[in-house]
Scaffold this motif. Sequence first.
Motif, PDB file in Angstrom:
ATOM      1  N   SER A   1       2.088  -2.173   4.514  1.00  0.00           N
ATOM      2  CA  SER A   1       0.528  -2.184   4.691  1.00  0.00           C
ATOM      3  C   SER A   1       0.204  -0.630   5.323  1.00  0.00           C
ATOM      4  O   SER A   1       1.078  -0.091   5.924  1.00  0.00           O
ATOM      5  CB  SER A   1      -0.131  -3.173   5.185  1.00  0.00           C
ATOM      6  OG  SER A   1       0.400  -3.285   6.619  1.00  0.00           O
ATOM      7  N   ALA A   2      -1.003  -0.276   5.212  1.00  0.00           N
ATOM      8  CA  ALA A   2      -1.368   0.810   5.803  1.00  0.00           C
ATOM      9  C   ALA A   2      -1.362   1.041   7.180  1.00  0.00           C
ATOM     10  O   ALA A   2      -1.233   1.973   7.682  1.00  0.00           O
ATOM     11  CB  ALA A   2      -3.065   1.315   5.480  1.00  0.00           C
ATOM     12  N   ASP A   3      -1.126  -0.334   8.149  1.00  0.00           N
ATOM     13  CA  ASP A   3      -0.981  -0.318   9.381  1.00  0.00           C
ATOM     14  C   ASP A   3       0.361   0.034   9.815  1.00  0.00           C
ATOM     15  O   ASP A   3       0.845  -0.139  10.914  1.00  0.00           O
ATOM     16  CB  ASP A   3      -1.898  -1.254  10.167  1.00  0.00           C
ATOM     17  CG  ASP A   3      -1.160  -2.701   9.627  1.00  0.00           C
ATOM     18  OD1 ASP A   3      -0.171  -2.746   8.892  1.00  0.00           O
ATOM     19  OD2 ASP A   3      -1.554  -3.732  10.130  1.00  0.00           O
ATOM     20  N   GLY A   4       1.451  -0.058   8.695  1.00  0.00           N
ATOM     21  CA  GLY A   4       2.851  -0.033   8.943  1.00  0.00           C
ATOM     22  C   GLY A   4       3.520  -1.109   9.184  1.00  0.00           C
ATOM     23  O   GLY A   4       4.835  -1.088   9.275  1.00  0.00           O
ATOM     24  N   ARG A   5       2.898  -2.137   8.917  1.00  0.00           N
ATOM     25  CA  ARG A   5       3.734  -3.787   8.637  1.00  0.00           C
ATOM     26  C   ARG A   5       4.449  -3.753   7.564  1.00  0.00           C
ATOM     27  O   ARG A   5       3.716  -3.669   6.500  1.00  0.00           O
ATOM     28  CB  ARG A   5       2.927  -4.823   9.105  1.00  0.00           C
ATOM     29  CG  ARG A   5       2.201  -4.677  10.422  1.00  0.00           C
ATOM     30  CD  ARG A   5       1.424  -6.002  10.906  1.00  0.00           C
ATOM     31  NE  ARG A   5       0.928  -5.628  12.367  1.00  0.00           N
ATOM     32  CZ  ARG A   5       1.416  -5.771  13.495  1.00  0.00           C
ATOM     33  NH1 ARG A   5       3.047  -6.380  13.509  1.00  0.00           N
ATOM     34  NH2 ARG A   5       1.056  -5.770  14.694  1.00  0.00           N
ATOM     35  N   LEU A   6       5.581  -4.085   7.660  1.00  0.00           N
ATOM     36  CA  LEU A   6       6.690  -4.075   6.515  1.00  0.00           C
ATOM     37  C   LEU A   6       6.107  -5.554   5.665  1.00  0.00           C
ATOM     38  O   LEU A   6       6.019  -6.589   6.355  1.00  0.00           O
ATOM     39  CB  LEU A   6       8.063  -4.205   6.794  1.00  0.00           C
ATOM     40  CG  LEU A   6       8.523  -3.046   7.187  1.00  0.00           C
ATOM     41  CD1 LEU A   6      10.115  -3.238   7.880  1.00  0.00           C
ATOM     42  CD2 LEU A   6       8.796  -1.917   5.960  1.00  0.00           C
ATOM     43  N   ALA A   7       6.042  -5.452   4.325  1.00  0.00           N
ATOM     44  CA  ALA A   7       5.819  -6.450   3.594  1.00  0.00           C
ATOM     45  C   ALA A   7       6.913  -6.862   2.912  1.00  0.00           C
ATOM     46  O   ALA A   7       7.003  -8.078   2.230  1.00  0.00           O
ATOM     47  CB  ALA A   7       4.412  -6.236   2.633  1.00  0.00           C
ATOM     48  N   ALA A   8       7.737  -5.867   2.584  1.00  0.00           N
ATOM     49  CA  ALA A   8       8.667  -6.140   1.451  1.00  0.00           C
ATOM     50  C   ALA A   8      10.095  -5.418   1.750  1.00  0.00           C
ATOM     51  O   ALA A   8       9.757  -4.144   2.097  1.00  0.00           O
ATOM     52  CB  ALA A   8       8.481  -5.927   0.189  1.00  0.00           C
ATOM     53  N   ILE A   9      11.212  -5.915   1.844  1.00  0.00           N
ATOM     54  CA  ILE A   9      12.393  -5.012   2.129  1.00  0.00           C
ATOM     55  C   ILE A   9      13.314  -5.500   1.254  1.00  0.00           C
ATOM     56  O   ILE A   9      13.784  -6.708   0.903  1.00  0.00           O
ATOM     57  CB  ILE A   9      13.079  -5.513   3.505  1.00  0.00           C
ATOM     58  CG1 ILE A   9      11.939  -4.903   4.570  1.00  0.00           C
ATOM     59  CG2 ILE A   9      14.272  -4.688   3.712  1.00  0.00           C
ATOM     60  CD1 ILE A   9      12.643  -5.422   6.135  1.00  0.00           C
ATOM     61  N   GLY A  10      13.978  -4.335   0.345  1.00  0.00           N
ATOM     62  CA  GLY A  10      15.014  -4.591  -0.635  1.00  0.00           C
ATOM     63  C   GLY A  10      16.153  -3.742  -0.329  1.00  0.00           C
ATOM     64  O   GLY A  10      15.915  -2.672  -0.101  1.00  0.00           O
TER      65      GLY A  10
ATOM     66  N   THR B   1       0.915  -1.193  -0.086  1.00  0.00           N
ATOM     67  CA  THR B   1       0.000  -0.086   0.187  1.00  0.00           C
ATOM     68  C   THR B   1       0.883   1.301   0.001  1.00  0.00           C
ATOM     69  O   THR B   1       0.454   2.391  -0.491  1.00  0.00           O
ATOM     70  CB  THR B   1      -0.846   0.102   1.203  1.00  0.00           C
ATOM     71  OG1 THR B   1      -1.787  -1.061   1.222  1.00  0.00           O
ATOM     72  CG2 THR B   1      -1.733   1.335   1.203  1.00  0.00           C
ATOM     73  N   VAL B   2       2.094   1.251   0.741  1.00  0.00           N
ATOM     74  CA  VAL B   2       2.824   2.445   0.776  1.00  0.00           C
ATOM     75  C   VAL B   2       4.314   1.991   0.682  1.00  0.00           C
ATOM     76  O   VAL B   2       4.633   0.767   0.914  1.00  0.00           O
ATOM     77  CB  VAL B   2       2.885   3.031   2.175  1.00  0.00           C
ATOM     78  CG1 VAL B   2       3.783   4.323   2.447  1.00  0.00           C
ATOM     79  CG2 VAL B   2       1.360   3.441   2.593  1.00  0.00           C
ATOM     80  N   GLN B   3       5.209   2.525  -0.109  1.00  0.00           N
ATOM     81  CA  GLN B   3       6.373   2.390  -0.709  1.00  0.00           C
ATOM     82  C   GLN B   3       7.058   3.467  -0.518  1.00  0.00           C
ATOM     83  O   GLN B   3       6.888   4.687  -0.637  1.00  0.00           O
ATOM     84  CB  GLN B   3       6.280   1.921  -2.331  1.00  0.00           C
ATOM     85  CG  GLN B   3       5.238   0.895  -2.784  1.00  0.00           C
ATOM     86  CD  GLN B   3       5.187   0.611  -4.059  1.00  0.00           C
ATOM     87  OE1 GLN B   3       5.504   1.619  -4.819  1.00  0.00           O
ATOM     88  NE2 GLN B   3       4.784  -0.502  -4.641  1.00  0.00           N
TER      89      GLN B   3
END
Length: 723
Positions: free
Chosen positions: A299-308, A178-180
């Motif tokens: 995600s919108a709640d701040g939990r990281l989905a992807a780290i590069g 959601t947020v990048q």
Amino acid sequence: MIRLDTDSTDTRIVGKPVSRLDGVKKVTGAATYAYEHAPALKALVGVFATSSIGQGEILDIDVTAAEKMEGVRRIITYKNCIPQGKLDTSNANFTTRARPILSSNTINHYGEPVALVVADTFEQARDAARAVKPLYKPGQGNFAYSPESEIVDEEMAAAGFVGTTRVGDFDTGFAGSTVQVDASFETAMQLSQPMEPHATLAWWDGETLNLVTSHQTITNIQTSLEAAFGLSKERLVISAPFVGGGFGSKLAVHADLMGAAVAAKMSGHPVKVSLTRQQMFGLTGLRPWQQQRVRLGASADGRLAAIGHEALIYSNRNDPFVEQTATVTRSLYAAPHRLTRHQSFHLDLPNGEAVRAPGEMTGLLAVEIAMDELAEKLSIDPVELRLLNDTTSDPETGVPLTGRDLGECLRTGAQRFGWSERGAKPGERRDGQWLIGMGVASAIRFHFQGSAEVEVAIRPNGRIEVRSDLTDIGTGSYTILAQIAAELLGQQVEDIDVTLAHSSLPPGGGSGGSWGAPNTATALHRACLSLLERAGVSPGPNFIADVLKANPSGLMATGTIASSANTADWEAKSRHTYGAHFIEVGVHSLTGEVRIRRMLGVFSAGRILNPKTARSQLLGGMIWGVSAAIREAAEIDTRYGNIVNGDLAEYLVPVHADIPDIDVILIDRPDLDANPVGVKGVGELGNCGSSAALANAIYNACGARVHKFPIRLASLLPALHQH
């Protein structure tokens, strides 16, 4: 006289702020450093002449005038230098490579040695070195990154780390977030520059080479010289009793040691060589220039989905080194989709080497700024975002993270620092014409376990001696080892003699990478327990007398620790140290001047052996992080490959007035999953994240988000117009 800052009912010695055993010697000048040593026969002095081109070859070299100068004994060039093996780039460990000098007429980088002048005095050698006249054929050197540079994906980075890791599906995870944040960063070439220059005294006794040198690891020298001269360890006598700082620059063999050894062999006399401060900029390794790309998806709640996290690093192919920059991301925050990668390209510049907190300093600078950018996009407090993505299992391997106190460091620091007073938006807080901002960053540093061996002995004279070839590079090794032995054997610190840094002593693995204290402390712990078992006597006031009654000639025991590679089930857990940095700055709204108002670091590194020496190490690391963010840069003239500001007059570092208020909190909690003593290294942890905390504080003050370091005034001025 040693004073223990403890109450009379506390019998512990380990964990107390014991003053340094070598402190009096150092402040009175009684501690003798490498260049100050000389055998009975007065030593000659060697001084290098260095290249004034950045790439090419020497067509001829005229030493006629130099040879006629007063006091000159010998001039060594590629034409007459003895063989020293070959630099083997297939050896992945840069610290143990043979590094021959004056072995060919090829010039690989500016400032490379072209001659070594040996004379009666330093002044005579220096003047004659200036009279050496090489005739060059300059080549077409490559001194800066360009889009045409050939990029190589690295299979391995420094310290044995795999170059690329992938978990999940990063591309899909990032695209679906959601947020990048997608940010690129550039960090400048930087150097160690310890207070004591690199220096070596050498003399030959038949086929045995004797060295007194300023170096961090005895075993590295032995391995390098075995390759260079074919000398077995029995033919190498090496001593480094006091080392005035290293910061990674004294992990490997450099020109001072090779020059002294070669000149002593060729002249038949003891020779000592010290690099000048200017020569240290080109001959002792450095932190290479880098570009990083950090991508975070949440995600919108701040939990990281992807780290590069990807790092592009220059590496001189003649002596390659790839800093392990992207490894800091692997165990830091939770996210199911992950990518880390190291790439390199060649420049004709001095070779890179480990500089304090290699990988972590540069890597955390990028990652922790990106985390603040993500927090802003999410409208989440930066501390809360980090806590939200904390984890107890390693995000890449899934195994438990031992001693994982990152969350406690962040919470403790936020409460102590008054983080709640931070303005949510840049420019909200003012003090007259000063814009006030706060910044935070997490810290992480991997725990390295290498092999070490220590002897502890009760001597017939009633003294207890601890013996290891571990070096003390200004960190307090003499003191912490005396504390451990004293506590386990029921004695006082002043009853312990600590003998270090000689090749005749048990191999301790040296000092560097924050491994010296934990590995040697563990081996000593085992040696003391073994001594107690052999003695059959309980520790206490009568321990020594009781042991000598049964063993008049004394008693000795040895303790060891195996390397992680030789430790069963080492990969079943993931071991690191942790911390959190908080910085408050003022940025002048008219001039852009940055002033640090206060700094706080909260650190968890297992059991703290000596809070006084540990605090000192952490303070130094925190200040270095400030230096890296707003001061340090080796400026390259891209026409010729020289470092324009190659001395301490122009290579800027902070002074006392730059660091007015700084504090350290230590979370003293043994990590018994790391080793039986529960201790982990602190030497580099202070330099992990402090640069990012400063950059984040500057943004919070004035709204200037900087991605190129060190931060220049020009980077801040555009943002000031908004205030």
